[in-house]
Design a protein around this motif. Structure first.
Motif, mmCIF file in Angstrom:
data_model
loop_
_atom_site.group_PDB
_atom_site.id
_atom_site.type_symbol
_atom_site.label_atom_id
_atom_site.label_comp_id
_atom_site.label_asym_id
_atom_site.label_seq_id
_atom_site.Cartn_x
_atom_site.Cartn_y
_atom_site.Cartn_z
ATOM 1 N N LEU A 177 -1.882 9.308 23.374
ATOM 2 C CA LEU A 177 -2.297 10.528 22.672
ATOM 3 C C LEU A 177 -1.377 10.895 21.519
ATOM 4 C CD1 LEU A 177 -3.291 12.799 25.697
ATOM 5 C CD2 LEU A 177 -4.832 11.929 23.927
ATOM 6 N N ALA A 178 -0.180 10.294 21.467
ATOM 7 C CA ALA A 178 0.828 10.712 20.489
ATOM 8 C C ALA A 178 0.358 10.528 19.049
ATOM 9 C CB ALA A 178 2.140 9.953 20.733
ATOM 10 N N SER A 179 -0.109 9.333 18.688
ATOM 11 C CA SER A 179 -0.551 9.091 17.308
ATOM 12 C C SER A 179 -1.771 9.928 16.923
ATOM 13 C CB SER A 179 -0.850 7.600 17.106
ATOM 14 O OG SER A 179 0.338 6.848 17.130
ATOM 15 N N PRO A 180 -2.809 10.012 17.780
ATOM 16 C CA PRO A 180 -3.926 10.900 17.439
ATOM 17 C C PRO A 180 -3.483 12.351 17.241
ATOM 18 C CG PRO A 180 -4.585 9.412 19.187
ATOM 19 C CD PRO A 180 -3.109 9.215 18.989
ATOM 20 N N LEU A 181 -2.549 12.814 18.071
ATOM 21 C CA LEU A 181 -2.055 14.185 17.916
ATOM 22 C C LEU A 181 -1.291 14.353 16.603
ATOM 23 C CD1 LEU A 181 -0.848 15.043 21.546
ATOM 24 C CD2 LEU A 181 -2.861 15.935 20.347
ATOM 25 N N GLY A 182 -0.527 13.345 16.217
ATOM 26 C CA GLY A 182 0.174 13.392 14.936
ATOM 27 C C GLY A 182 -0.797 13.456 13.777
ATOM 28 N N MET A 183 -1.863 12.680 13.847
ATOM 29 C CA MET A 183 -2.889 12.679 12.806
ATOM 30 C C MET A 183 -3.562 14.044 12.706
ATOM 31 S SD MET A 183 -6.359 10.350 12.687
ATOM 32 C CE MET A 183 -6.913 11.039 14.266
ATOM 33 N N MET A 184 -3.957 14.614 13.842
ATOM 34 C CA MET A 184 -4.652 15.894 13.835
ATOM 35 C C MET A 184 -3.737 17.039 13.421
ATOM 36 S SD MET A 184 -6.972 15.485 17.289
ATOM 37 C CE MET A 184 -7.745 17.083 17.046
ATOM 38 N N SER A 185 -2.464 16.968 13.839
ATOM 39 C CA SER A 185 -1.518 18.039 13.513
ATOM 40 C C SER A 185 -1.249 18.113 12.019
ATOM 41 C CB SER A 185 -0.206 17.825 14.265
ATOM 42 O OG SER A 185 -0.399 17.897 15.660
ATOM 43 N N SER A 186 -0.996 16.951 11.392
ATOM 44 C CA SER A 186 -0.700 16.960 9.957
ATOM 45 C C SER A 186 -1.915 17.401 9.157
ATOM 46 C CB SER A 186 -0.222 15.588 9.499
ATOM 47 O OG SER A 186 -1.224 14.609 9.720
ATOM 48 N N THR B 26 0.753 10.726 11.625
ATOM 49 C CA THR B 26 0.601 11.611 10.470
ATOM 50 C C THR B 26 0.103 10.855 9.246
ATOM 51 O OG1 THR B 26 2.902 11.345 9.709
ATOM 52 C CG2 THR B 26 2.460 13.084 11.315
ATOM 53 N N LEU B 27 0.425 9.584 9.183
ATOM 54 C CA LEU B 27 0.005 8.769 8.043
ATOM 55 C C LEU B 27 -1.514 8.609 7.994
ATOM 56 C CD1 LEU B 27 1.633 7.295 5.823
ATOM 57 C CD2 LEU B 27 1.385 5.210 7.143
ATOM 58 N N HIS C 47 0.810 -1.218 0.000
ATOM 59 C CA HIS C 47 0.000 0.000 0.000
ATOM 60 C C HIS C 47 0.848 1.274 0.000
ATOM 61 C CE1 HIS C 47 -3.822 2.148 1.443
ATOM 62 N NE2 HIS C 47 -2.900 3.077 1.377
ATOM 63 N N ILE C 48 1.683 1.423 1.025
ATOM 64 C CA ILE C 48 2.356 2.707 1.234
ATOM 65 C C ILE C 48 3.411 2.989 0.174
ATOM 66 C CG2 ILE C 48 3.661 4.109 2.865
ATOM 67 C CD1 ILE C 48 2.424 2.435 5.114
ATOM 68 N N GLY D 203 4.510 14.270 1.567
ATOM 69 C CA GLY D 203 5.264 13.161 0.986
ATOM 70 C C GLY D 203 6.491 12.810 1.801
ATOM 71 N N ILE D 204 7.180 13.833 2.298
ATOM 72 C CA ILE D 204 8.372 13.589 3.125
ATOM 73 C C ILE D 204 7.984 12.869 4.415
ATOM 74 C CG2 ILE D 204 10.183 14.710 4.495
ATOM 75 C CD1 ILE D 204 10.279 16.903 2.351
ATOM 76 N N LEU D 205 6.913 13.345 5.051
ATOM 77 C CA LEU D 205 6.441 12.704 6.285
ATOM 78 C C LEU D 205 6.104 11.237 6.049
ATOM 79 C CD1 LEU D 205 4.103 15.323 8.013
ATOM 80 C CD2 LEU D 205 6.230 14.392 8.905
ATOM 81 N N TYR D 206 5.362 10.967 4.967
ATOM 82 C CA TYR D 206 4.946 9.597 4.693
ATOM 83 C C TYR D 206 6.149 8.716 4.343
ATOM 84 C CZ TYR D 206 0.118 11.272 4.652
ATOM 85 O OH TYR D 206 -1.093 11.813 5.000
ATOM 86 N N GLY D 207 7.136 9.293 3.659
ATOM 87 C CA GLY D 207 8.347 8.536 3.362
ATOM 88 C C GLY D 207 9.099 8.161 4.632
ATOM 89 N N LEU D 208 9.187 9.105 5.573
ATOM 90 C CA LEU D 208 9.851 8.828 6.848
ATOM 91 C C LEU D 208 9.129 7.715 7.614
ATOM 92 C CD1 LEU D 208 10.609 12.466 8.118
ATOM 93 C CD2 LEU D 208 12.220 10.843 7.102
ATOM 94 N N VAL D 209 7.792 7.779 7.622
ATOM 95 C CA VAL D 209 7.016 6.770 8.337
ATOM 96 C C VAL D 209 7.168 5.403 7.669
ATOM 97 C CG1 VAL D 209 4.703 6.044 9.020
ATOM 98 C CG2 VAL D 209 5.353 8.440 9.211
#
Length: 251
Positions: free
Chosen positions: A177-186, A116-117, A48-49, A201-207
């Protein structure tokens, strides 16, 4: 987005809280859960990714660089967290407040980035072609949930060995809370125009690079000395089959 927030938060809180109700967990079964989660995470990264990233209009060499940086960044984060995000539980390695601080920092950054993903689907709903062709985003959510449960359990096991129950629950809540905060922030940064397609794209590549590191590490650690174990092989195949089913047939 509210559903994803609650699912991510409650998964981590419930899995971590199991430490207080099942302190003498069977490591054999915990390892099988890790192998399943690792195999599924690896499969959705490949199916997928990565195809989506390389089909998104970015320069392929640059995207490969971002993925490599994400792989190396995850190695640095695991140096801080001692590998708790892939179920590494050795409480004697995490004594003292300084050790706990580095553990929490490494885990929080990792969980925030993977969150963020999950803004991917929300951004697509706005009609913005952030990453090109859209696949079933539920596969990514399921992969992160499967990964987050064992990680939260391992974190709570390490924290509860040296800290009070109250402090353990506070730190577990911060991790949850970390992952939900990452999702909301991005999602907020993209909607505000601060983060554009290139930044997403850079964020998703890092993940993606981080997922590759975590999932392959789980495989290596689950089979010390390369000893063949049929149950782990079958669990890996089942998880990969589930990822294929969810990606190509469950739209």
């Amino acid at each position: 987005m509210e559903f994803k927030f609650l699912l991510l938060f409650l998964t981590a809180m419930i899995a971590g809280s199991l430490v207080f109700f099942a302190p003498n967990f069977r490591e054999k079964y915990f390892r099988l859960v890790l192998v399943f989660a690792g195999s599924y995470l690896f499969s959705i990264t490949i199916l997928h990714i990565l195809p989506e990233l390389f089909d998104s209009g970015f320069d392929s060499k640059r995207m490969g660089l971002y993925i490599l940086i994400g792989f190396l960044l995850q190695q640095l984060l695991e140096f801080w967290s001692s590998g708790i995000e892939h179920g590494h539980i050795h409480t004697h390695e995490h004594q003292g407040s300084k050790a706990m601080t580095t553990v929490m920092l490494g885990l929080f950054v990792h969980a925030f980035l993977e969150g963020t993903l999950l803004s991917h689907g929300e951004l697509m709903d706005q009609g913005e072609e952030v990453l090109g062709h859209v696949h079933n985003s539920k596969t990514i959510l399921m992969g992160i949930v499967l990964h987050k449960g064992p990680a939260a359990f391992a974190l709570a096991a390490v924290l509860s060995s040296t800290l009070s129950k109250k402090t353990t629950l506070i730190l577990l809540t911060l991790f949850a809370l970390a992952s939900p905060l990452g999702m909301m922030s991005s999602s907020f940064l993209f909607e505000s125009g601060i983060l554009e397609k290139q930044g997403i794209g850079i964020l998703y590549g890092l993940v993606a690079g981080g997922f590759l590191h975590i999932s392959t590490t789980i495989f290596f650690e689950s089979s010390p000395h390369h000893k063949f174990q049929l149950n782990k092989l079958l669990v890996s195949f089942f998880a990969a089959g589930l990822a294929i089913l969810s990606e190509f047939f469950l739209k």
